[in-house]
Design a protein around this motif. Structure first.
Motif, mmCIF file in Angstrom:
data_model
loop_
_atom_site.group_PDB
_atom_site.id
_atom_site.type_symbol
_atom_site.label_atom_id
_atom_site.label_comp_id
_atom_site.label_asym_id
_atom_site.label_seq_id
_atom_site.Cartn_x
_atom_site.Cartn_y
_atom_site.Cartn_z
ATOM 1 N N UNK A 30 32.034 27.484 36.464
ATOM 2 C CA UNK A 30 32.673 28.590 37.155
ATOM 3 C C UNK A 30 34.135 28.638 36.709
ATOM 4 N N UNK A 31 34.649 29.839 36.530
ATOM 5 C CA UNK A 31 36.058 30.005 36.151
ATOM 6 C C UNK A 31 36.793 30.790 37.226
ATOM 7 N N UNK A 32 38.049 30.427 37.431
ATOM 8 C CA UNK A 32 38.935 31.205 38.305
ATOM 9 C C UNK A 32 40.089 31.685 37.437
ATOM 10 N N UNK A 35 46.006 22.724 46.595
ATOM 11 C CA UNK A 35 46.879 23.882 46.837
ATOM 12 C C UNK A 35 48.175 23.801 46.041
ATOM 13 N N UNK A 36 48.448 22.643 45.437
ATOM 14 C CA UNK A 36 49.697 22.451 44.686
ATOM 15 C C UNK A 36 49.573 22.801 43.209
ATOM 16 N N UNK A 37 48.370 23.183 42.738
ATOM 17 C CA UNK A 37 48.164 23.553 41.327
ATOM 18 C C UNK A 37 47.629 24.977 41.301
ATOM 19 N N UNK A 38 48.437 25.897 40.724
ATOM 20 C CA UNK A 38 48.095 27.317 40.774
ATOM 21 C C UNK A 38 48.195 27.986 39.411
ATOM 22 N N UNK A 39 47.478 29.090 39.285
ATOM 23 C CA UNK A 39 47.576 29.928 38.103
ATOM 24 C C UNK A 39 49.015 30.421 38.014
ATOM 25 N N UNK A 40 49.589 30.387 36.813
ATOM 26 C CA UNK A 40 50.972 30.783 36.606
ATOM 27 C C UNK A 40 51.922 29.604 36.575
ATOM 28 N N UNK A 51 35.000 27.673 49.920
ATOM 29 C CA UNK A 51 36.173 26.956 49.392
ATOM 30 C C UNK A 51 36.611 27.545 48.051
ATOM 31 N N UNK A 52 35.654 27.951 47.199
ATOM 32 C CA UNK A 52 36.002 28.598 45.924
ATOM 33 C C UNK A 52 36.722 29.924 46.176
ATOM 34 N N UNK A 53 36.195 30.699 47.096
ATOM 35 C CA UNK A 53 36.786 32.011 47.393
ATOM 36 C C UNK A 53 38.209 31.853 47.924
ATOM 37 N N UNK A 54 38.414 30.910 48.843
ATOM 38 C CA UNK A 54 39.750 30.680 49.397
ATOM 39 C C UNK A 54 40.725 30.242 48.304
ATOM 40 N N UNK A 55 40.262 29.377 47.399
ATOM 41 C CA UNK A 55 41.118 28.923 46.302
ATOM 42 C C UNK A 55 41.448 30.082 45.361
ATOM 43 N N UNK A 56 40.436 30.894 45.029
ATOM 44 C CA UNK A 56 40.653 32.009 44.101
ATOM 45 C C UNK A 56 41.611 33.047 44.687
ATOM 46 N N UNK A 57 41.510 33.315 45.972
ATOM 47 C CA UNK A 57 42.422 34.272 46.598
ATOM 48 C C UNK A 57 43.873 33.831 46.457
ATOM 49 N N UNK A 58 44.103 32.514 46.436
ATOM 50 C CA UNK A 58 45.446 31.957 46.281
ATOM 51 C C UNK A 58 45.777 31.650 44.823
ATOM 52 N N UNK A 59 44.791 31.811 43.915
ATOM 53 C CA UNK A 59 45.007 31.465 42.514
ATOM 54 C C UNK A 59 45.196 29.969 42.323
ATOM 55 N N UNK A 60 44.552 29.180 43.171
ATOM 56 C CA UNK A 60 44.751 27.731 43.164
ATOM 57 C C UNK A 60 43.514 27.000 42.668
ATOM 58 N N UNK A 61 43.727 25.790 42.185
ATOM 59 C CA UNK A 61 42.645 24.892 41.825
ATOM 60 C C UNK A 61 41.961 24.460 43.120
ATOM 61 N N UNK A 62 40.642 24.643 43.254
ATOM 62 C CA UNK A 62 39.971 24.253 44.499
ATOM 63 C C UNK A 62 40.265 22.798 44.869
ATOM 64 N N UNK A 100 46.481 29.841 32.896
ATOM 65 C CA UNK A 100 45.855 31.157 32.950
ATOM 66 C C UNK A 100 44.476 31.113 33.613
ATOM 67 N N UNK A 101 43.809 29.938 33.596
ATOM 68 C CA UNK A 101 42.435 29.855 34.103
ATOM 69 C C UNK A 101 42.093 28.417 34.486
ATOM 70 N N UNK A 102 41.189 28.292 35.454
ATOM 71 C CA UNK A 102 40.595 27.002 35.799
ATOM 72 C C UNK A 102 39.109 27.089 35.511
ATOM 73 N N UNK A 103 38.551 26.118 34.818
ATOM 74 C CA UNK A 103 37.106 25.999 34.633
ATOM 75 C C UNK A 103 36.625 24.845 35.491
ATOM 76 N N UNK A 104 35.635 25.107 36.329
ATOM 77 C CA UNK A 104 35.098 24.106 37.240
ATOM 78 C C UNK A 104 33.705 23.704 36.767
ATOM 79 N N UNK A 105 33.479 22.428 36.604
ATOM 80 C CA UNK A 105 32.182 21.929 36.145
ATOM 81 C C UNK A 105 31.346 21.632 37.377
ATOM 82 N N UNK A 106 30.584 22.616 37.811
ATOM 83 C CA UNK A 106 29.863 22.487 39.066
ATOM 84 C C UNK A 106 28.352 22.413 38.893
ATOM 85 N N UNK A 107 27.886 21.903 37.738
ATOM 86 C CA UNK A 107 26.444 21.813 37.529
ATOM 87 C C UNK A 107 25.780 20.870 38.527
ATOM 88 N N UNK A 108 26.489 19.871 39.041
ATOM 89 C CA UNK A 108 25.915 18.948 40.028
ATOM 90 C C UNK A 108 25.779 19.602 41.399
#
Length: 155
Positions: free
Chosen positions: A152-154, A39-44, A25-36, A92-100
């Motif tokens: 994790x950052x995208x 799909x409606x929130x993207x880089x840019x 799911x992270x990879x698919x979101x990053x390929x689109x530049x989207x917040x995992x 410009x970037x998304x930071x994901x808090x995925x420690x859990x």
């Protein structure tokens, strides 16, 4: 091995909710530049449009490269500092808090292969594993070599 299961769950088997599914799911979101998961929130995207979709952040501050808006499970970084932000400033970037997620660097390498680069970043005080994916990248951050991923950052 179908999936690594480092998530606590009452259901067994819990395939589809482990590291493999999460990283896919992270990879698919990053390929689109989207917040995992969004799909409606993207880089840019502009600050104005992002606020309409995400609402008011729980907090805001300047980080090393620009302003950040913090939400409960993620942060959104902009291309301007707080004093320079306008409605036209862009994500410009998304930071994901995925420690859990209990995600280990070893499991990331199992499911995503060898990273594009891996190094100790003195600025953040920890290790970074970078996977370049088209026009974007996923960066996994952890403090010590045997630690779990802190965030994790995208880009």
């Amino acid at each position: 091995m179908e999936d690594t299961r480092n998530l606590r769950s009452k259901a067994w088997p819990n395939s589809g909710v482990g590291d493999r599914a999460y990283l896919k799911s992270l990879k698919e979101a990053a390929l689109k530049g989207a917040l995992p998961g969004r799909t409606d929130v993207k880089i840019g995207m502009t600050l104005q449009n992002a606020q309409k979709k995400l609402g008011k952040p729980t907090s805001r501050s300047n980080e090393e490269w620009g302003a950040f808006y913090y939400y409960s499970k993620f942060g959104v970084g902009f291309d301007s500092y707080m004093h320079e932000l306008t409605n036209k400033s862009r994500i410009a970037v998304f930071d994901l808090y995925n420690e859990k997620q209990n995600l280990s660097p070893w499991n990331v390498k199992i499911w995503m292969g060898k990273p594009s680069s891996e190094y100790y970043n003195e600025v953040v005080g920890g290790y970074e594993m970078v996977y370049e994916l088209g026009n974007h990248a996923i960066v996994f951050n952890y403090e010590e070599e045997e630690d779990l991923i802190d965030f994790t950052s995208i880009y």
